[in-house]
Design a protein around this motif. Structure first.
Motif, PDB file in Angstrom:
ATOM      1  N   SER A 270       0.833  -1.213   0.000  1.00 31.51           N
ATOM      2  CA  SER A 270       0.000   0.000   0.000  1.00 31.51           C
ATOM      3  C   SER A 270       0.862   1.255   0.000  1.00 31.51           C
ATOM      4  O   SER A 270       0.568   2.228  -0.707  1.00 31.51           O
ATOM      5  N   GLU A 271       1.925   1.255   0.793  1.00 36.73           N
ATOM      6  CA  GLU A 271       2.814   2.422   0.828  1.00 36.73           C
ATOM      7  C   GLU A 271       3.485   2.640  -0.532  1.00 36.73           C
ATOM      8  O   GLU A 271       3.587   3.776  -1.014  1.00 36.73           O
ATOM      9  N   MET A 272       3.957   1.566  -1.154  1.00 35.11           N
ATOM     10  CA  MET A 272       4.622   1.704  -2.442  1.00 35.11           C
ATOM     11  C   MET A 272       3.654   2.181  -3.521  1.00 35.11           C
ATOM     12  O   MET A 272       4.010   3.022  -4.367  1.00 35.11           O
ATOM     13  N   VAL A 273       2.428   1.679  -3.494  1.00 38.14           N
ATOM     14  CA  VAL A 273       1.438   2.095  -4.499  1.00 38.14           C
ATOM     15  C   VAL A 273       1.094   3.561  -4.330  1.00 38.14           C
ATOM     16  O   VAL A 273       0.965   4.310  -5.319  1.00 38.14           O
ATOM     17  N   THR A 274       0.953   4.010  -3.087  1.00 37.15           N
ATOM     18  CA  THR A 274       0.642   5.423  -2.837  1.00 37.15           C
ATOM     19  C   THR A 274       1.780   6.326  -3.297  1.00 37.15           C
ATOM     20  O   THR A 274       1.556   7.368  -3.931  1.00 37.15           O
ATOM     21  N   GLN A 275       3.007   5.945  -2.993  1.00 45.36           N
ATOM     22  CA  GLN A 275       4.151   6.731  -3.424  1.00 45.36           C
ATOM     23  C   GLN A 275       4.268   6.769  -4.947  1.00 45.36           C
ATOM     24  O   GLN A 275       4.568   7.813  -5.547  1.00 45.36           O
TER      25      GLN A 275
ATOM     26  N   GLU B 181       4.227  10.040  -7.573  1.00 43.71           N
ATOM     27  CA  GLU B 181       5.314  10.295  -8.510  1.00 43.71           C
ATOM     28  C   GLU B 181       4.951   9.958  -9.958  1.00 43.71           C
ATOM     29  O   GLU B 181       5.799  10.135 -10.843  1.00 43.71           O
ATOM     30  N   GLU B 182       3.723   9.461 -10.155  1.00 46.16           N
ATOM     31  CA  GLU B 182       3.255   9.071 -11.496  1.00 46.16           C
ATOM     32  C   GLU B 182       4.197   8.059 -12.134  1.00 46.16           C
ATOM     33  O   GLU B 182       4.614   8.174 -13.285  1.00 46.16           O
ATOM     34  N   LYS B 183       4.520   7.028 -11.360  1.00 44.34           N
ATOM     35  CA  LYS B 183       5.337   5.924 -11.832  1.00 44.34           C
ATOM     36  C   LYS B 183       4.614   4.617 -11.538  1.00 44.34           C
ATOM     37  O   LYS B 183       3.615   4.585 -10.819  1.00 44.34           O
ATOM     38  N   ILE B 184       5.128   3.544 -12.106  1.00 48.41           N
ATOM     39  CA  ILE B 184       4.518   2.223 -11.937  1.00 48.41           C
ATOM     40  C   ILE B 184       5.450   1.372 -11.094  1.00 48.41           C
ATOM     41  O   ILE B 184       6.602   1.128 -11.495  1.00 48.41           O
ATOM     42  N   PRO B 185       5.012   0.891  -9.928  1.00 49.48           N
ATOM     43  CA  PRO B 185       5.874   0.051  -9.079  1.00 49.48           C
ATOM     44  C   PRO B 185       5.948  -1.379  -9.607  1.00 49.48           C
ATOM     45  O   PRO B 185       5.087  -1.842 -10.356  1.00 49.48           O
ATOM     46  N   VAL B 186       7.000  -2.083  -9.211  1.00 53.63           N
ATOM     47  CA  VAL B 186       7.238  -3.463  -9.641  1.00 53.63           C
ATOM     48  C   VAL B 186       7.394  -4.328  -8.389  1.00 53.63           C
ATOM     49  O   VAL B 186       8.232  -4.032  -7.515  1.00 53.63           O
ATOM     50  N   PHE B 187       6.613  -5.420  -8.326  1.00 53.10           N
ATOM     51  CA  PHE B 187       6.654  -6.367  -7.207  1.00 53.10           C
ATOM     52  C   PHE B 187       7.048  -7.735  -7.764  1.00 53.10           C
ATOM     53  O   PHE B 187       6.349  -8.288  -8.615  1.00 53.10           O
ATOM     54  N   ILE B 188       8.169  -8.274  -7.268  1.00 54.25           N
ATOM     55  CA  ILE B 188       8.683  -9.554  -7.734  1.00 54.25           C
ATOM     56  C   ILE B 188       8.626 -10.545  -6.574  1.00 54.25           C
ATOM     57  O   ILE B 188       9.284 -10.341  -5.530  1.00 54.25           O
ATOM     58  N   PHE B 189       7.848 -11.608  -6.727  1.00 52.82           N
ATOM     59  CA  PHE B 189       7.684 -12.637  -5.699  1.00 52.82           C
ATOM     60  C   PHE B 189       8.331 -13.924  -6.211  1.00 52.82           C
ATOM     61  O   PHE B 189       7.848 -14.535  -7.176  1.00 52.82           O
ATOM     62  N   ASP B 190       9.408 -14.319  -5.540  1.00 52.90           N
ATOM     63  CA  ASP B 190      10.105 -15.553  -5.913  1.00 52.90           C
ATOM     64  C   ASP B 190       9.726 -16.657  -4.925  1.00 52.90           C
ATOM     65  O   ASP B 190       9.360 -16.385  -3.767  1.00 52.90           O
ATOM     66  N   GLU B 191       9.867 -17.906  -5.389  1.00 58.45           N
ATOM     67  CA  GLU B 191       9.537 -19.096  -4.584  1.00 58.45           C
ATOM     68  C   GLU B 191       8.071 -19.090  -4.159  1.00 58.45           C
ATOM     69  O   GLU B 191       7.726 -19.338  -2.995  1.00 58.45           O
ATOM     70  N   VAL B 192       7.180 -18.794  -5.093  1.00 58.23           N
ATOM     71  CA  VAL B 192       5.750 -18.725  -4.789  1.00 58.23           C
ATOM     72  C   VAL B 192       5.212 -20.093  -4.388  1.00 58.23           C
ATOM     73  O   VAL B 192       4.213 -20.188  -3.656  1.00 58.23           O
ATOM     74  N   GLU B 193       5.857 -21.180  -4.826  1.00 50.19           N
ATOM     75  CA  GLU B 193       5.368 -22.520  -4.456  1.00 50.19           C
ATOM     76  C   GLU B 193       5.459 -22.764  -2.959  1.00 50.19           C
ATOM     77  O   GLU B 193       4.760 -23.643  -2.417  1.00 50.19           O
TER      78      GLU B 193
END
Length: 423
Positions: free
Chosen positions: A259-264, A268-280
Motif C-alpha cells: 500500500s505504501e509503495m502504491v501510494t508513493q 510520482e506518477e510511476k509504476i511500481p514493480v513487485f517480484i515474488f520468488d519461490e511462490v510454491e
C-alpha cells in the motif's frame, strides 16, 4: 385576295354591255332627272373597273405561265420528252433533305437577376454556415490530441528504458529467447500508458535451473535503476516468511508495504514493480492477501502496478511435455509454449485463484549448448579464460536427458556456479 377576285367577277357583263343600252332600258326616268353630270360619273367608274379587270387578267396569266414553267422543270427531263408519272418519292422534306445540318435548338433564356435598386450590382452569394468552421476546428483539435497522446506514449516508454532491458536479457539469459521476447512485449504494452484498468501479472514457471530467478534478479536490477529502489520490491518467501508462526505478521507487513509503495508511485506518477520468488512455498493466507492486492475492489491506484510471480509449479509436467515434443525444431518452441499454456493455466487455477488473470510464461529445458554458454559467461565473470575444450569437459560432468540427438540438462545451469568456483 379571294374577296377581291369575287368582286371583279361580278362585273364582266357590265364591261361588255353598251352603257347607252343600259341607260335606255333600265333607268329612263333617272337619266332624264339627273342629266349629263350623273352619266359622266357613272361612265368613269365603269372604265376604272374595266382597267382593274384587265390588269387582274394580265397578272393571272403571268402567274399561270410561271406555274407551268416550274412544273415542267420538276417533272420533265431536258434529255427526254416522254411523260413521267408523279410519285411522292421525289419529294423530300426540307428538314430531312440534309441530315448533316443540325437542328437549331431553342436557347433557354436565362433568368435575369432583378435588383431592388440600381446602386446594388453584386451577385447575391450563399450564406456561409458557421457550423463548417466549428467542424474544421474540432477536427484540428482531435488531430492534435491524438498526436500528443502518441508522443506521450513514446515518452512514457522511453522513461523505463526497455531497449536496455532487452540487451541485458539477450546477453545474460540463454536458451529462453521466446520467453524473453514475450516478457518484453507484455512490459512494452503495459508501460505505454499510465492509466490502466487492471495490474499486469506475469507468472514465470519452469524446472530448476532454467533461468527464472535469474530473470527476476535482472528485472529488479533494471527497474531499480529507472524508477528507484523505493518502488521495486523483491520478495523471497523463505526469507521474509520462513515459518508458519510468522504468517499473520507476514500478511500484515506485505499489505502495508504494498500500500505504501502504491501510494508513493501514484504521487510520482510511476509504476511500481513487485517480484515474488519461490511462490510454491507461499502459504495459503499469504496467497489470499496477494490476491486481494492484485484484484482491488476499492482503490484505483492499485491498478497501476506490475506483479511478477516466479515458481516451479507444474515443472514435472513441463519436463515431460518438452521431452515428448523434443523432435520439434528450435523455431517451433513458440508453438510448444502455446500448446502448453492451456493445460498449465488450468493446473494453476486449481492451485489458487491468484493465477486467474496472470499471463503465463513457461521456461523450457536447457540443452547442452545452452549449459556451455552458461559456463563461458560465468568463467568470464570470475576471470578465467573460457577455453573451449575445458568448457566441454565441465559440461560433460552434468547429467542430461538424451532424446535422439538432443541432450537436455536435468538441473539446467544451476550447478554451473559451483563447478566454476572449484577451479
Amino acid at each position: 385576295m379571294f374577296g377581291f377576285y369575287t368582286f371583279l367577277h361580278c362585273f364582266p357583263q357590265m364591261g361588255e354591255q353598251d352603257p347607252s343600252d343600259r341607260l335606255r332600258g333600265d333607268h329612263p326616268k333617272e337619266t332624264k332627272e339627273n342629266g349629263t353630270g350623273s352619266f359622266s360619273q357613272f361612265s368613269s367608274s365603269v372604265r376604272t373597273m374595266v382597267r382593274i379587270r384587265q390588269k387582274y387578267q394580265a397578272i393571272k396569266k403571268r402567274r399561270l405561265e410561271i406555274a407551268a414553267a416550274s412544273s415542267s422543270q420538276c417533272f420533265i427531263s431536258p434529255r427526254s420528252t416522254s411523260p413521267k408519272v408523279f410519285t411522292f418519292e421525289n419529294i423530300q422534306d426540307p428538314i430531312y433533305s440534309n441530315p448533316s445540318s443540325p437542328r437549331k435548338r431553342k436557347k433557354k433564356r436565362k433568368g435575369r437577376v432583378l435588383y431592388p435598386s440600381s446602386s446594388l450590382r453584386a451577385v447575391p452569394t450563399k450564406e456561409r454556415s458557421r457550423a463548417k468552421k466549428c467542424l474544421y476546428l474540432l477536427c484540428i483539435i482531435v488531430f492534435l490530441q491524438v498526436y500528443n497522446a502518441i508522443e506521450n506514449l513514446d515518452d512514457h516508454v522511453l522513461k523505463y528504458d526497455l531497449d536496455g532491458l532487452e540487451k541485458t536479457l539477450k546477453r545474460e539469459v540463454f536458451g529462453q529467447q521466446e520467453v524473453a521476447e514475450s516478457l518484453l512485449g507484455h512490459l512494452h504494452d503495459y508501460l505505454s500508458t499510465y492509466v490502466h484498468n487492471k495490474p499486469l501479472v506475469l507468472s514465470l514457471h519452469g524446472p530448476t535451473g532454467v533461468g527464472k530467478s535469474h530473470v527476476g534478479r535482472l528485472l529488479a536490477q533494471h527497474f531499480r535503476s529507472v524508477v528507484g529502489d523505493d518502488l521495486v520490491m523483491q520478495y523471497f518467501v523463505l526469507h521474509h516468511c520462513p515459518t508458519d508462526d510468522d504468517i499473520p505478521r507476514c500478511t500484515k507487513s506485505l499489505d502495508s508495504h504494498v500500500s505504501e509503495m502504491v501510494t508513493q508511485a501514484e504521487e510520482e506518477e510511476k509504476i511500481p514493480v513487485f517480484i515474488f520468488d519461490e511462490v510454491e512455498h507461499m502459504p495459503r493466507e499469504l496467497l489470499d492477501t496477494l490476491q486481494d492486492l492484485i484484484h482491488p475492489k476499492n482503490n484505483n491506484e492499485y491498478l497501476n502496478a506490475i506483479y511478477i510471480l516466479i515458481s516451479n509449479l507444474g515443472h514435472e509436467d513441463i519436463t515431460k511435455f518438452v521431452l515428448h515434443n523434443s523432435s520439434v525444431a528450435v523455431s517451433g518452441h513458440l508453438s510448444l509454449i502455446q500448446e502448453l499454456n492451456p493445460w498449465l493455466r488450468s493446473y494453476l487455477e486449481r492451485y489458487h485463484m491468484v493465477f486467474l488473470e496472470a499471463d503465463l510464461l513457461p521456461f523450457m529445458l536447457l540443452e547442452k549448448s545452452n549449459v556451455m554458454d552458461c559456463f563461458i559467461d560465468e568463467m568470464s565473470r570470475e576471470g578465467f579464460y573460457p577455453d573451449r575444450s575445458h568448457v566441454e569437459r565441465l559440461a560433460e560432468e552434468l547429467s542430461y536427458y538424451i532424446v535422439g540427438e538432443r541432450e537436455f540438462s536435468h538441473t539446467g545451469c544451476r550447478q554451473v556456479v559451483a563447478k566454476v568456483n572449484l577451479l
